[in-house]
Design an enzyme around this catalytic site. Sequence first.
Site, PDB file in Angstrom:
ATOM      1  N   SER A 116      -4.141 -59.924-123.125  1.00  0.00           N
ATOM      2  CA  SER A 116      -4.871 -59.101-122.075  1.00  0.00           C
ATOM      3  C   SER A 116      -4.705 -59.980-120.988  1.00  0.00           C
ATOM      4  CB  SER A 116      -6.178 -58.573-122.344  1.00  0.00           C
ATOM      5  OG  SER A 116      -6.671 -58.048-120.928  1.00  0.00           O
ATOM      6  N   GLY A 165       2.092 -50.306-124.164  1.00  0.00           N
ATOM      7  CA  GLY A 165       1.579 -50.796-125.176  1.00  0.00           C
ATOM      8  C   GLY A 165       0.553 -49.842-125.539  1.00  0.00           C
ATOM      9  N   LEU A 210       1.735 -61.740-116.637  1.00  0.00           N
ATOM     10  CA  LEU A 210       2.427 -61.657-118.155  1.00  0.00           C
ATOM     11  C   LEU A 210       2.110 -62.410-119.096  1.00  0.00           C
ATOM     12  CD1 LEU A 210       5.854 -59.947-116.587  1.00  0.00           C
ATOM     13  CD2 LEU A 210       3.644 -58.960-117.089  1.00  0.00           C
ATOM     14  N   HIS A 248       3.516 -58.483-122.879  1.00  0.00           N
ATOM     15  CA  HIS A 248       4.295 -57.790-122.146  1.00  0.00           C
ATOM     16  C   HIS A 248       5.885 -58.146-122.393  1.00  0.00           C
ATOM     17  CE1 HIS A 248       0.577 -58.436-119.413  1.00  0.00           C
ATOM     18  NE2 HIS A 248       0.919 -56.962-119.351  1.00  0.00           N
TER      19      HIS A 248
HETATM   20  P1  AMP Z   1      -0.911 -54.352-117.905  1.00  0.00           P
HETATM   21  O1  AMP Z   1       0.126 -54.794-116.854  1.00  0.00           O
HETATM   22  O2  AMP Z   1      -1.479 -55.295-118.590  1.00  0.00           O
HETATM   23  O3  AMP Z   1      -1.807 -53.273-117.342  1.00  0.00           O
HETATM   24  O4  AMP Z   1       0.009 -53.704-119.036  1.00  0.00           O
HETATM   25  C1  AMP Z   1       1.293 -53.286-118.856  1.00  0.00           C
HETATM   26  C2  AMP Z   1       1.770 -52.773-120.326  1.00  0.00           C
HETATM   27  O5  AMP Z   1       1.742 -53.747-121.102  1.00  0.00           O
HETATM   28  C3  AMP Z   1       1.066 -51.600-120.593  1.00  0.00           C
HETATM   29  O6  AMP Z   1       1.937 -50.691-121.147  1.00  0.00           O
HETATM   30  C4  AMP Z   1      -0.015 -52.286-121.725  1.00  0.00           C
HETATM   31  O7  AMP Z   1      -0.295 -51.341-122.696  1.00  0.00           O
HETATM   32  C5  AMP Z   1       1.135 -53.373-122.190  1.00  0.00           C
HETATM   33  N1  AMP Z   1       0.256 -54.171-123.083  1.00  0.00           N
HETATM   34  C6  AMP Z   1      -0.857 -55.024-122.383  1.00  0.00           C
HETATM   35  N2  AMP Z   1      -1.269 -56.028-123.312  1.00  0.00           N
HETATM   36  C7  AMP Z   1      -0.469 -55.584-124.496  1.00  0.00           C
HETATM   37  C8  AMP Z   1      -0.725 -56.359-125.831  1.00  0.00           C
HETATM   38  N3  AMP Z   1      -1.621 -57.248-126.022  1.00  0.00           N
HETATM   39  N4  AMP Z   1       0.363 -56.059-126.565  1.00  0.00           N
HETATM   40  C9  AMP Z   1       1.289 -54.925-126.402  1.00  0.00           C
HETATM   41  N5  AMP Z   1       1.200 -54.429-125.060  1.00  0.00           N
HETATM   42  C10 AMP Z   1       0.488 -54.843-124.088  1.00  0.00           C
END
Ligand code: AMP
Length: 287
Positions: free
Chosen positions: A192, A154, A40, A44
Amino acid sequence: MGKPQQSLAIVRTVAELRAQVTAWHKAGQGVGLVPTMGALHVGHLALVGRAKELAPKVVASLFVNPTQFGPSEDFSRYPRDEAGDAAKLAGAGCDLLFAPTVEEMYPQDFASSVSPGPISERLEGKFRPGHFQGVATVVSKLLLQCQCDVAIFGEKDYQQLQVIRRVARDLDIPVRIEGLPTVREPDGLALSSRNLYLSAEERAVAPALNRGLVIAADALRDGASGAEASAKGRAHVRQAGFDPIDYLEAVDVATLEPLLKLDRPGRILAAAKLGRTRLIDNIPVEP
Ligand code: AMP
């Protein structure tokens, strides 16, 4: 004396998750869900913050979903730090962490899946066959397991957000889907979990992906066609050192079909590799 450690309740089974959510609902408290794969970052935690604005109780899920990774992708090396993630979530005001095992999510006889149709076949779908079927299936399960009132995703994964909206609508899943704008580093790089893979040199080059999107958006606003604008953006990203560029394309905000010119709200989406790391990003573009 240091600051008191904040701790977060963690449940690993659907039964425990449901019991807690049912208790909250009985007490008249709505529930927001933030699905994640962990590792995270501040992006997140911004989703958790938004969830807290929309519902008195917030559940985060942490599950690195094997079915959304292709055979040559980074499932086994995806960064994992549950204790660190739990501490961050507690600090952000999250009320419960749902961290199921693979066996809890996919028992041995698991056989069904959710196939999201044409919106999942372009862009990411073309380069990651089966990815959105994996995402749609796991997110449908999470929404039904949690029985949350609202779920926050996101815009960083813009096609994923549109796929999830489509699936929730098509399957009548009783939940409100909310999108949150991408949280970025000061130099424009979208936060990311995969940024952890970048070397110092790659990290210095990485903001060029976002810059390529901005160049394409400026060109569109100056009257260029979608194809011309995308080509300009791609040239910048390629020159910076990304290779290959899977796509950098201007599309309609809702259908994700190619935008021929800027005659309606659009979105420019890109995916490209920097060394071994594949990065994605997107920005809105308005007429
Ligand atoms: P992940 O665990 O990174 O695959 O993503 C979990 C959630 O966090 C998803 O809804 C993503 O779109 C969101 N997310 C990831 N990176 C970002 C960011 N930089 N800004 C906003 N939301 C994000």
